[in-house]
Structure formats: structure tokens, C-alpha cells
Design an enzyme around this catalytic site. Structure first.
Site, short mmCIF file in Angstrom:
data_model
loop_
_atom_site.label_atom_id
_atom_site.label_comp_id
_atom_site.label_asym_id
_atom_site.label_seq_id
_atom_site.Cartn_x
_atom_site.Cartn_y
_atom_site.Cartn_z
N ARG A 197 10.60 -0.19 11.75
CA ARG A 197 9.39 -0.06 12.38
C ARG A 197 9.57 -1.03 13.73
NH1 ARG A 197 4.26 0.19 8.82
NH2 ARG A 197 3.34 -0.76 10.55
N ARG A 234 11.90 -4.48 5.96
CA ARG A 234 11.41 -3.19 5.67
C ARG A 234 12.36 -2.12 6.47
NH1 ARG A 234 5.10 -2.05 5.06
NH2 ARG A 234 5.00 -2.41 7.49
N ARG A 249 -10.10 0.19 8.55
CA ARG A 249 -9.69 -1.25 8.86
C ARG A 249 -10.68 -2.27 9.46
NH1 ARG A 249 -3.88 0.14 9.15
NH2 ARG A 249 -2.69 -1.64 9.48
N LYS A 308 0.96 -1.34 0.10
CA LYS A 308 0.01 -0.03 -0.06
C LYS A 308 0.77 1.22 -0.16
CE LYS A 308 -2.15 -1.07 3.86
NZ LYS A 308 -1.51 -2.21 4.08
N ARG A 366 -0.85 -8.85 13.64
CA ARG A 366 -1.41 -7.86 12.54
C ARG A 366 -2.20 -8.57 11.47
NH1 ARG A 366 3.91 -5.03 11.39
NH2 ARG A 366 3.02 -3.75 9.93
#
Ligand code: AMP
Length: 221
Positions: A166, A133, A94, A18, A177
Site C-alpha cells: 500500500r 505488509r 474512526r 483488524k 496515521r
């Protein structure tokens, strides 16, 4: 906001791309990018009351209460000048209640959603994407240690500022998640399918192929 502006929602699990596709949409359509995760991380960095509460929930892979998120988006739509040419919602809604409240808010403003794009990908592919990431906190730009490394290790290509990992980008938080994604967020796919604005794109492809499929769906290719 003009009602011929781009107004879309990106739906997809963490690591589906995204945050990679949204900047392409911003560049092409000039709409505002509203990434609720980035907004929350900025509150965490500023140690605001919300930020302090949110950090714990985010690190555990949980979800922030619906009303807090809906108010955050409403305030952005009303006050963020980038949104006068439309918006790309990334990470919001969400949950079904968030989707319903968003629809009610947009109906009142006479700017209904045009499209809901699902970035569809199997969970197994996400662990490698998430654990490698790196992000540039100020802009939300993301990189990957192996798949999309920055030009200089550990530094943002554009500003040269430090990239971070993160605190919720680890296997433990990712598991939670993903559970939340399947339980709470995936039902919004059906919600938008019923209104006829949903399409799924194969997000396991290379980013440029995902982008070309997104454009196709938006009737731009
Ligand atoms: P993201 O950057 O989209 O992966 O979001 C990071 C974290 O912020 C999520 O795991 C949630 O804890 C929180 N968050 C972001 N957007 C929302 C939302 N729309 N509703 C509830 N929690 C959210």
C-alpha cells in the site's frame, strides 16, 4: 437484517490485525465485512471523483471527512447483500462524530451494535508489521514478507494475483496515521466502554491466539 445477527466494530491502530481477524469472523458468523480503507482504495483504483480526492489524504495519513464515511457505510448496510446477516466494521468509526452518527443510524434501523472489540498493541510493534505488509487489493487479504509470507512470493495464495504494498504503508505515513489514531480514534474506546459493549484483546499475540480471545469475548469459547 435480522436483529439476532452479529453486529460488531473492530477498533485498532494500523497493523493491529483488524484485516486478519475480520475474515475469521466472516467465516464463522456469515456477516458482511465492511472495511472502509478497502472501499476507499477501490475508489482510488477506479479514479472516481471521491477516489482522486481520497488518495491525497490517505497517502498523507489523514482522515476522510466524517459525512462521506457515514454515507458510505449507510449505503453498504442498505445495499450490500453480505450484510443481511450482520456486519463487521473494520476501520469505521474512526472518530467520535462517526461513532455517534453510526449509533443514530443503527438505532433508527433497530439494529444496535452488540460489541466493540479493541485490538490493543504498542506503537513500537507496528512499524515492522506495516512496512512488511503485502495486500491483495481485490479481497483485502493481507500477508507479511517475514511473519506471514504468501506461498509464492508476491502472489495471493487463493487467486495467484499480484500482491501490492500500500502507498501509505511506509514509516512516514504510519507516524501520521498513529498520531491520528491516538488523537481521533482512541477516544471511541471510552465511548463504547460507557455503553458496556467494549472489550480489549492483546493484539501483540500470534493471530490464532488473538482469534481465540476474540471468540471468548463473543461468548463462543
Ligand atoms: P485503513 O485501510 O483502515 O488503514 O485505511 C486507510 C486510510 O483510509 C486511512 O488512513 C484514512 O485515510 C482512510 N480511512 C479509512 N477509513 C476511514 C474512516 N472511517 N474515516 C476517515 N478516513 C478513513
Amino acid at each position: 437484517m435480522a436483529n439476532d445477527s452479529l453486529r460488531i466494530v473492530l477498533i485498532g491502530p494500523p497493523g493491529s490485525g483488524k484485516g486478519t481477524q475480520a475474515p475469521n469472523l466472516v467465516k464463522k458468523f456469515g456477516a458482511g465485512h465492511l472495511a472502509t480503507g478497502d472501499m476507499l482504495r477501490s475508489q482510488v483504483a477506479k479514479k472516481t471523483e471521491l477516489g482522486i480526492k481520497a488518495k491525497k489524504i490517505m497517502d498523507e495519513g489523514g482522515l476522510i471527512p466524517d459525512d462521506t464515511m457515514v454515507n458510505m457505510i449507510e449505503s453498504e448496510l442498505e445495499n450490500n447483500p453480505a450484510c443481511k446477516n450482520g456486519f463487521i466494521l473494520d476501520g469505521f468509526p474512526r472518530t467520535i462524530p462517526q461513532a455517534e452518527k453510526l449509533d443514530a443510524m443503527l438505532a433508527k434501523k433497530n439494529i444496535p451494535l452488540q460489541k466493540a472489540v479493541e485490538l490493543k498493541i504498542d506503537d513500537e510493534l507496528l512499524v515492522a508489521r506495516i512496512t512488511g505488509r503485502l495486500v491483495h487489493p481485490a479481497s483485502g487479504r493481507s500477508y507479511h514478507k517475514l511473519f506471514n509470507p504468501p506461498k509464492v512470493a508476491g502472489k495471493d495464495d487463493i487467486t495467484g494475483e499480484l500482491l501490492i504494498q500500500r502507498s501509505d504503508d511506509n514509516e512516514g505515513a504510519l507516524k501520521k496515521r498513529l498520531v491520528n489514531y491516538h488523537k481521533q480514534t482512541e477516544p471511541i474506546v471510552d465511548y463504547y466502554a460507557k455503553t458496556g459493549i467494549w472489550a480489549a484483546v492483546d493484539a501483540s499475540q500470534a493471530p490464532k491466539n488473538v482469534w481465540s480471545d476474540v471468540l471468548k469475548y463473543l461468548g463462543q469459547h
